[in-house]
Design a protein around this motif. Structure first.
Motif, short mmCIF file in Angstrom:
data_model
loop_
_atom_site.label_atom_id
_atom_site.label_comp_id
_atom_site.label_asym_id
_atom_site.label_seq_id
_atom_site.Cartn_x
_atom_site.Cartn_y
_atom_site.Cartn_z
N ASP A 250 0.93 -1.35 -0.05
CA ASP A 250 -0.03 -0.02 0.14
C ASP A 250 0.73 0.95 0.00
O ASP A 250 0.47 2.24 -0.83
N MET A 251 1.89 1.28 0.62
CA MET A 251 2.77 2.58 1.08
C MET A 251 3.26 2.94 -0.53
O MET A 251 3.41 3.98 -0.89
N LEU A 254 0.62 4.04 -2.54
CA LEU A 254 0.13 5.54 -2.18
C LEU A 254 1.03 6.64 -2.48
O LEU A 254 0.35 7.71 -3.03
N CYS A 274 -4.70 10.14 -0.62
CA CYS A 274 -4.89 10.87 0.88
C CYS A 274 -6.04 10.12 1.36
O CYS A 274 -6.06 9.73 2.84
N CYS A 276 -7.06 6.72 0.99
CA CYS A 276 -6.66 5.57 1.41
C CYS A 276 -5.54 5.52 2.80
O CYS A 276 -5.57 4.45 3.39
N TYR A 277 -4.64 6.53 2.77
CA TYR A 277 -3.79 6.52 3.70
C TYR A 277 -4.78 6.89 4.88
O TYR A 277 -4.27 6.38 6.18
N GLY A 291 -1.69 -0.10 4.42
CA GLY A 291 -0.90 1.22 4.53
C GLY A 291 -1.79 2.16 5.00
O GLY A 291 -1.29 3.27 5.23
N ALA A 292 -3.23 1.85 5.36
CA ALA A 292 -3.86 3.07 6.04
C ALA A 292 -3.31 3.21 7.31
O ALA A 292 -3.05 2.13 7.87
N ILE A 293 -3.30 4.37 7.80
CA ILE A 293 -2.45 4.48 9.28
C ILE A 293 -2.97 3.69 10.20
O ILE A 293 -2.47 3.21 11.00
N GLY A 325 6.78 6.11 3.71
CA GLY A 325 5.65 6.90 4.50
C GLY A 325 6.20 8.40 4.45
O GLY A 325 5.43 9.28 4.38
N LEU A 328 5.78 10.19 1.47
CA LEU A 328 4.39 10.37 1.28
C LEU A 328 3.74 11.48 2.06
O LEU A 328 2.89 12.44 1.15
N LEU A 339 -1.02 14.90 6.56
CA LEU A 339 -1.27 13.47 6.81
C LEU A 339 -0.09 13.16 7.99
O LEU A 339 -0.54 12.18 8.67
#
Length: 756
Positions: A250-251, A254, A274, A276-277, A291-293, A325, A328, A339
């Motif tokens: 994911d990262m 993203l 944005c 999805c994170y 990857g979602a925080i 990260g 990103l 973020l």
């Protein structure tokens, strides 16, 4: 499908290879030519450091222009390095300041910036053969040439950078894992290549888009290469959560989607990254990957210490997550979206955890690391990691944007990240192509100038018989005074002092009552009577607990779906649920009404934020079941379908079951009654969690208990909350009334009183 279409449509190729069962989002159209944003918007954004509406204003930094996630308007150049950054770096070099001058000299001496070099474009690049190294080298070359042009003004380097970008835009047709016809195993890692190298190509292109010598048609051709070959893979992978992959998948996607979104002026692609994170579902039911925080930081330990999803795997992959990260978050910051600050600096919590996993203590020994068992997403259930897979000497230079934002820009402390920064700075390389090279030159900021900020992000959570405090430290502090009061405005009495070198947490066992906590920095530059400064925020908590939500659901009294909510700060408000998909009213317990669910799709959706800050908690309700569906829910609350808690009338081995999970249910922790919910009568059901002990009650009597519940509501989130239904099963077939949430674990006597 002909071969040319196969080459040019990697997203369709990914789908046909069986990488997902969910439909792709529409294919992206080609980007427009290199027209910049509205100059008036650019000037407003340049006037200050932008922050995001996604998480509120970051402490100590004034909001600037509307973030790009809202406006759809981008600042250029606006990925890792902006015009303001270049001006600052040039000034540092002119003044002969370290470390910028030293790294500038190394850049100038590096073969990557030789004017004799030639690009080596490939028609196809595959992650499992040598073609990828040609791409890695030319990405690094284009980036370094772009830096040298911006910092020197010598257009010869700009021309060589453009030569490289044009060569690849004119040649590349496909990226993949293995070449067509190969019998080698296809592990689908071209998804990683699309994201990582897509974001790195965009970095070089974003710097060069302002060069007058890059013909507009050639700029557009390079944008189209990224839009048509790289971006569709990343956008497809992000289009619905695929939590069966590690966080880095994911990262990578993203970073690729966000960078290409900016470079190509594609606000939809940027917003996708944005959202999805952040795990922002924008009101729609969807899932998010690791990857979602909230998923990436699987568990928040005391002291704002965030267990990273890949920490049980190995530190090479964990530090890659930090590298991607940091890039990103810095790119989003430069477009006005904070973020970095989401969920009380949750990414910093992960960075401190990962950094400490790669360090030795003063005796040369690994640090003991707290760890909550976690599901390995790529292994069959029940394969669990049970400890951090620590390693030492990992030289990946992942730390520049993280340290320079949180410490040098924001004035927070990050002691473990600071140590890793110093250890890893000598490494400007990325032989595996994972990382942006020369990060110290491009991303280092001057040290935070002061004055000392107060501690921030103070939280107070009840876990077992303790109130556990955590906070973020202040640059310059040597220790922190922890104080408690019986009123929000004080007076506050000293409880103890925590050294700045320790984990910033404190446990208290106060008498029953409502208490308020505050932390004060101590050290040079700390507040004095002559020069007072604000203390930390005040954190409130009720011991042993208090009602947080009372939702009667007895319509004849005029309340309908309206309830009374008490938030963690003690403020009262009304909340209202929304009847969904055929939910209606039926007979209640006492000549009144109750919400009725049809056993199909009906549900009652509640606002988010009802559970979010709770460790110890209780839930109770009255339910009348006409019949039972396996895995229907009396209530469901979570970040999405992958991290949630639920109470099911019949599940598991066949009994009434409470379950909480943080990784699709494969890591489910549950307590289950010996029998299902009784039929055709009103039944009182309650769940309590105190520490790791969860109890399940039916009609005021304990029917099940587990001492192995490690997760809690604040760990799994509550963006989506339902009564009578969950994410994908038939709804409850029956009626529900008097739903309550309590902060803290109710006693057996209190539960019995509710059931009376």
């Amino acid at each position: 499908m002909d071969q040319e279409d196969e080459l040019r449509n990697p997203a369709r190729r990914a789908f046909t290879l069986g990488l997902g069962l969910l439909p792709m989002i529409p294919m992206l159209t080609a980007c427009g030519g290199g027209q910049g944003a509205d100059p008036s918007v650019q000037s407003r954004q340049a006037a200050g450091v932008a922050t995001a509406a996604l998480s509120g204003t970051a402490a100590g930094v004034a909001p600037a222009a509307t973030p790009a996630s809202e406006s759809g308007v981008f600042r250029h150049p606006g990925l890792l390095v902006t015009d303001d950054d270049f001006a600052r770096i040039r000034a540092h070099i002119k003044a002969g300041l370290a470390p910028w001058t030293g790294w500038w000299n190394k850049l100038c001496a590096d073969s990557l910036t030789s004017l004799d070099g030639k690009p080596n474009p490939q028609q196809g690049v595959y992650r499992q053969d040598g073609s990828k190294y040609a791409m890695y080298r030319d990405i690094q070359r284009a980036w370094c040439l772009a830096l040298r042009w911006q910092l020197s003004g010598d257009t010869r380097y700009a021309d060589k950078a453009v030569e490289t970008l044009d060569a690849w835009a004119n040649t590349l047709q496909v990226i993949g894992t293995v070449r067509p016809g190969s019998t080698a195993h296809d592990d689908h890692t071209f998804i990683l290549l699309a994201g990582i190298q897509g974001h790195q190509w965009a970095q070089a292109g974003e710097i060069m888009r302002g060069y007058a010598g890059w013909a507009p048609a050639n700029l557009k051709r390079f944008q189209d290469m990224l839009a048509n070959i790289f971006a569709p893979v990343s956008s497809w992978f992000l289009s619905d959560g695929r939590i069966g992959s590690h966080a880095n998948w994911d990262m990578a996607s993203l970073a690729g989607a966000l960078a290409i979104g900016v470079f190509c002026d594609n606000p939809d692609l940027y917003r996708l990254a944005c959202d999805c994170y952040a795990g922002n579902n924008r009101g729609k039911l969807r899932t998010f990957g690791n990857g979602a925080i909230v998923h990436g930081v699987y568990f928040m330990h005391p002291g704002h210490f965030g267990q990273w999803e890949e920490s049980g795997r190995d530190q090479g992959h964990s530090t890659l997550g930090m590298s991607l990260g940091g890039d990103l978050l810095e790119m989003a910051w430069n477009q006005g979206d904070d973020l970095y600050g989401l969920y009380n600096n949750r990414f910093l919590a992960a960075a401190e955890y990962v950094a400490r996993s790669n360090l030795h203590d003063e005796n040369g020994q690994p640090y003991p690391m707290p760890y909550v068992r976690e599901q390995n997403p790529t292994a069959p259930h029940p394969s669990f990691w049970t400890a951090v897979n620590q390693s030492f000497g990992n030289g990946r230079n992942a730390w520049e944007p993280i340290y320079n934002h949180y410490v040098n820009r924001m004035g927070l402390t990050a002691p473990n990240v600071a140590r890793m920064l110093a250890l890893c700075e000598p490494n400007q390389w990325s032989s595996g192509g994972d990382d942006v090279v020369f990060p110290t030159l491009a991303l280092r900021r001057p040290a935070y100038p002061g004055p000392m900020k107060p501690p921030s992000g103070l939280t107070a959570h009840q876990r077992g018989n303790r109130v556990v405090l955590s906070w973020w430290g202040s640059v310059g502090a040597t220790s922190y005074a922890v104080k408690r009061a019986s009123r929000a405005g004080g007076p506050f009495n000293l409880l103890g002092t925590v050294s700045a070198s320790d984990l910033l947490t404190y446990s208290d066992t106060p008498p029953n009552g409502v208490w308020f906590y505050q932390v004060v920095s101590q050290g040079d530059g700390a507040p004095t009577a002559a020069a007072p400064a604000a203390d930390s925020n005040v954190a409130r908590i009720a011991v042993p607990g208090e009602d947080r939500l009372m939702l009667p659901l007895n319509n004849p009294d005029g309340t309908g779906t309206v309830g009374l909510k008490l938030d963690s700060a003690g403020a009262m408000s009304l909340v209202e649920g929304q009847l969904l998909d055929g939910a209606t009213w039926g007979d209640g317990r006492r000549n009144d009404k109750a919400v009725a669910f049809d056993g199909k799709k009906a549900g009652l959706q509640l606002p988010s934020g009802l559970f979010g800050d709770l460790d110890d908690f209780s839930v109770s309700l009255w339910a009348y079941a006409n019949g039972l569906h396996w895995d229907s829910c009396l209530f469901f609350a979570g970040q999405d379908a992958y991290a949630a808690m639920a109470l099911a009338p019949q599940s598991g081995r066949g009994g009434l079951r409470f379950v909480i999970f943080g990784a699709t249910g494969n890591d489910a922790q549950s307590v289950e009654a010996p029998a299902p919910l009784p039929l055709r009568r009103w039944v009182h059901v309650a769940v309590t969690l105190q520490g790791n002990t969860c109890r399940l009650y039916v009609d005021g009597t304990e029917v099940a208990k587990s001492d192995e519940i490690l997760l809690s509501p604040r760990q799994v989130g509550d963006q989506v909350t339902f009564l009578g239904r969950n994410w994908g099963h038939p709804s409850f077939n029956g009626r529900i009334q008097d739903f309550r949430i309590h902060a803290g674990a109710l006693s057996a006597a209190q539960v019995a009183a509710l059931a009376g």
